[in-house]
Design an enzyme around this catalytic site. Structure first.
Site, PDB file in Angstrom:
ATOM      1  N   HIS A 381       0.780  -1.238   0.000  1.00 34.57           N
ATOM      2  CA  HIS A 381       0.000   0.000   0.000  1.00 34.57           C
ATOM      3  C   HIS A 381       0.815   1.293   0.000  1.00 34.57           C
ATOM      4  CE1 HIS A 381      -3.721   2.001   0.071  1.00 34.57           C
ATOM      5  NE2 HIS A 381      -4.352   1.275   0.967  1.00 34.57           N
ATOM      6  N   TYR A 496     -13.768   5.929   9.829  1.00 37.12           N
ATOM      7  CA  TYR A 496     -12.955   6.366   8.693  1.00 37.12           C
ATOM      8  C   TYR A 496     -13.540   5.818   7.400  1.00 37.12           C
ATOM      9  CZ  TYR A 496      -8.918   6.365   5.502  1.00 37.12           C
ATOM     10  OH  TYR A 496      -8.083   6.539   4.436  1.00 37.12           O
ATOM     11  N   SER A 498     -12.374   6.141   3.264  1.00 38.02           N
ATOM     12  CA  SER A 498     -11.353   6.683   2.381  1.00 38.02           C
ATOM     13  C   SER A 498     -11.974   7.362   1.175  1.00 38.02           C
ATOM     14  CB  SER A 498     -10.432   5.554   1.920  1.00 38.02           C
ATOM     15  OG  SER A 498      -9.347   6.074   1.213  1.00 38.02           O
ATOM     16  N   THR A 509      -5.291  10.345  -0.839  1.00 44.27           N
ATOM     17  CA  THR A 509      -6.618  10.193  -0.244  1.00 44.27           C
ATOM     18  C   THR A 509      -6.862  11.266   0.809  1.00 44.27           C
ATOM     19  OG1 THR A 509      -5.769   8.686   1.441  1.00 44.27           O
ATOM     20  CG2 THR A 509      -6.676   7.684  -0.557  1.00 44.27           C
TER      21      THR A 509
END
Length: 665
Positions: A381, A496, A498, A509
């Protein structure tokens, strides 16, 4: 704590028609089925507009106004805090806005002016990822799983070969600057046309974005695409590095913890014959040696500093060339011996972590194909987010199904391994490393066995339903998550979602905070004994949807508060300034302890998608919304939370919300 998952809110990507498409028919299982192929077998697309045509003129990510960031932060904190705690936080925010915040904001603007080639957050965001010492699997690497193709093409060998060929065609199109640019068309009838493409092609790169803007079309950042291939993460003490080898001609295939290397391009740079690629993979699949007794790949599951030390030891033993072969490979394929029988939970576990022995989690992505033909990706990632990965995933999914280069009956009868040039990579290991490998296997087993996976799905609920009730489909799912958690725990928590900022140069992001004042009010109202009338509850749901849509729009335009505050806090630390009390306030830590970490993985090409929880007592929720379908993969740690009860609460919540909408409208 910054959320570890930043896949990005992604609208379903609409694939464009391949230029010069022809049609033929192939007989499969007694039926004639349509086959598509392009004139040029080397490329997946031949775009009129060069791939990177808009990159130079993309707008820069804006730095939000300090006052707006403070307002947004307080609004997100309000449903999470008791009145006295909120009053304290409000006081700290006011002090910050009038004093230290002003100084840090000016410093950030000056820093931004000196780096006009990128965004104000890019370098620090990369550093955040690369400096974290947490192991990659479960904690960081997400997964995407392909839908099954026609059974005749769904064998492990055919599936992996066709996906490999489509990947190479994608790669060559990208390298040749003829992969279609990523453009968000607000009015496709006006802008997704041949005329638009021709005009854009001849516009100078320095003004090309503005030309697209005149058509209400918005080109997206494609800087991450260069890290899809020939890329890996290298462990180092304290901070990892990203390694790229743009001249890579070979791939690495893993099976049973063993590594195999072979070239996929000839001396002219063309993809080698499909039959030869199939034969190379067939050779590996037929090479039935026992699984590796000491699988080195499992070391990539380790804590990063520990893995860095072990990698240095590997190099000292003479394994540098072998490690370079893995690092410099164009891409990696893992051929797993497991047969998953289309069982979603087993599939998620296999692709998210497996037992770690047939993985190299540092690679930018790994294409995984199981013995029953189930295929998917696990991707690292730090280099990028879901926009680039999903585009690659969708393009090769479509190409490998519509234009398969290998077909049933293409299997080699005789395999002469001398002519295949498949090299088995060997590691030299001493007793210390063998012991470390065994220890790491046990440690990783404890980790993945402590994780639970659940899923829920509704086959008659999707975008079509939400349009009928005049609400956002994404807001419906987010409200479901909020209500489900509230049912179980009777409190509101840091949440959260994204949101991609790919509309800006080097955009990554932003965080959307789906726990809002509106969702908190609804959860409390619908859960109390004396519920309001249904028409009032419907109105509350619509207010939740309106607020959520506003937050998503703000996030996509770079107007959230999370990245801004992250950058200001980091500036204070980097310049040895006193850390403002806003950042030492327990409320700041609490809102960033994301109990609910969510991301939309919506695509007509994705069967399953998911990731691990970002905190021990939280949930990782990868969800999908199609026209007539909604579903979610839920991960959690058993010791801290009950995933099955949460799944039940989500199912009850969605049913309850739908009941309110149906009876109140």
């Amino acid at each position: 704590m910054i959320s570890k998952y930043n896949i990005g809110f992604i609208e379903p990507y609409v694939l464009k028609k391949v230029i010069s498409q022809k049609t033929s028919y192939l007989k499969i299982n007694g039926r004639f089925q349509k086959r598509f192929f392009t004139d040029d077998s080397q490329f997946i697309q031949r775009s009129v507009i060069p791939t990177m045509h808009f990159q130079r003129s993309l707008p820069r990510l804006p730095i939000p106004e300090l006052s707006l960031t403070c307002q947004r932060y307080l609004r997100a904190q309000k449903p999470l805090l008791a009145p006295n705690d909120f009053a304290n936080t409000e006081s700290l925010v006011k002090e910050f806005q009038q004093n230290e915040g002003l100084n840090l904001q000016n410093m950030l603007k000056k820093k931004n002016d000196l780096n006009k080639h990128t965004s104000y957050i890019t370098a620090d965001w990369f550093d955040m990822y690369l400096s974290d010492r947490t192991p990659l699997p479960i904690n960081y690497n997400p997964i995407l799983v392909f839908k099954h193709t026609d059974e005749a093409y769904n064998s492990q060998l055919l599936r992996s070969t066709n996906l490999l060929i489509s990947s190479l065609r994608f790669y060559k199109s990208l390298q040749s600057n003829i992969l279609e640019p990523e453009i968000f068309h607000l009015n496709p009838k006006k802008s997704d046309t041949s005329q638009f493409k021709t005009i854009m092609k001849y516009l100078p790169e320095s003004i090309s974005w503005y030309g697209a803007y005149m058509y209400n079309a918005y080109p997206l950042d494609m800087s991450q695409y260069s890290s899809l291939f020939n890329s890996t993460r290298i462990p180092n003490i304290k901070k990892d590095t990203l390694h790229k080898n743009p001249s890579g001609k070979h791939i690495v295939v893993m099976r049973g913890g063993h590594f195999y290397k072979f070239d996929v391009f000839n001396d002219n740079g063309n993809i080698i014959a499909p039959q030869l690629l199939l034969s190379k993979l067939q050779y590996i699949l037929k090479n039935n040696i026992p699984p590796s007794e000491h699988p080195v790949g499992v070391l990539t599951t380790s804590e990063r500093d520990n893995w860095a030390r072990l990698r240095t030891h590997l190099e000292m033993l003479g394994n540098k060339d072998t490690l370079n072969a893995i690092d410099n490979s164009l891409m990696m394929i893992a051929l797993d011996d497991e047969s998953l029988n289309s069982e979603p939970i087993s599939i998620v576990k296999q692709y998210l972590h497996s037992n770690g022995t047939n993985r190299w989690f540092d690679k930018s992505f790994t294409l995984i194909v199981c013995s029953d033909g189930t295929a998917g990706l696990n991707f690292e990632h730090s280099w990028g987010d879901g926009v680039a990965v999903l585009r690659y995933f969708q393009d090769i999914s479509k190409d490998s199904v519509d234009s398969p280069r290998c077909h049933p009956g293409d299997f080699s009868v005789e395999i002469n391994s001398d002519n295949l040039n498949v090299q088995k990579l060997e590691f030299v290991l001493d007793d210390q490393l063998k012991s470390e490998i065994a220890k790491t296997k046990d440690q990783f087993k404890c980790t993945y066995e402590s994780m639970d996976t659940n899923y829920f799905e509704f086959f008659d609920v999707g975008r079509e339903t939400c349009k009928k009730f005049g609400i956002s489909a994404d807001s419906l799912m987010q409200l479901c998550f909020q209500l489900g958690h509230y049912k179980l725990h009777k409190k509101h928590v840091g949440s959260y979602e994204s949101c991609s900022t790919a509309a800006f140069k080097h955009g990554r992001t932003e965080t959307v905070r789906p726990c809002t004042i509106e969702t908190a009010d609804f959860c409390q109202a619908v859960s109390c004994k004396n519920k309001p009338a249904n028409d009032i509850l419907v109105d509350m749901i619509k207010k939740c949807s309106t607020e959520h849509s506003k937050l998503v729009k703000e996030g996509a335009m770079g107007q959230g508060f999370d990245r801004h505050l992250f950058a200001l806090k980091l500036l204070a630390e980097q310049n040895n300034l006193e850390i403002p009390k806003l950042f030492t306030d327990p409320a700041y830590k609490s809102i960033n302890h994301n109990i609910l970490s969510t991301s939309s993985l919506t695509s007509n090409y994705v069967w399953l998608g998911g990731f691990g929880p970002v905190v021990k007592n939280g949930y990782g929720i990868g969800y999908t919304i199609l026209e007539k379908y909604s579903g979610a993969i839920i991960t959690n740690y058993r010791e801290h939370t009950d995933g099955n009860k949460f799944r039940e609460a989500l199912t009850q919540s969605l049913n309850q919300i739908l009941s309110v909408l149906k009876t109140g409208s």
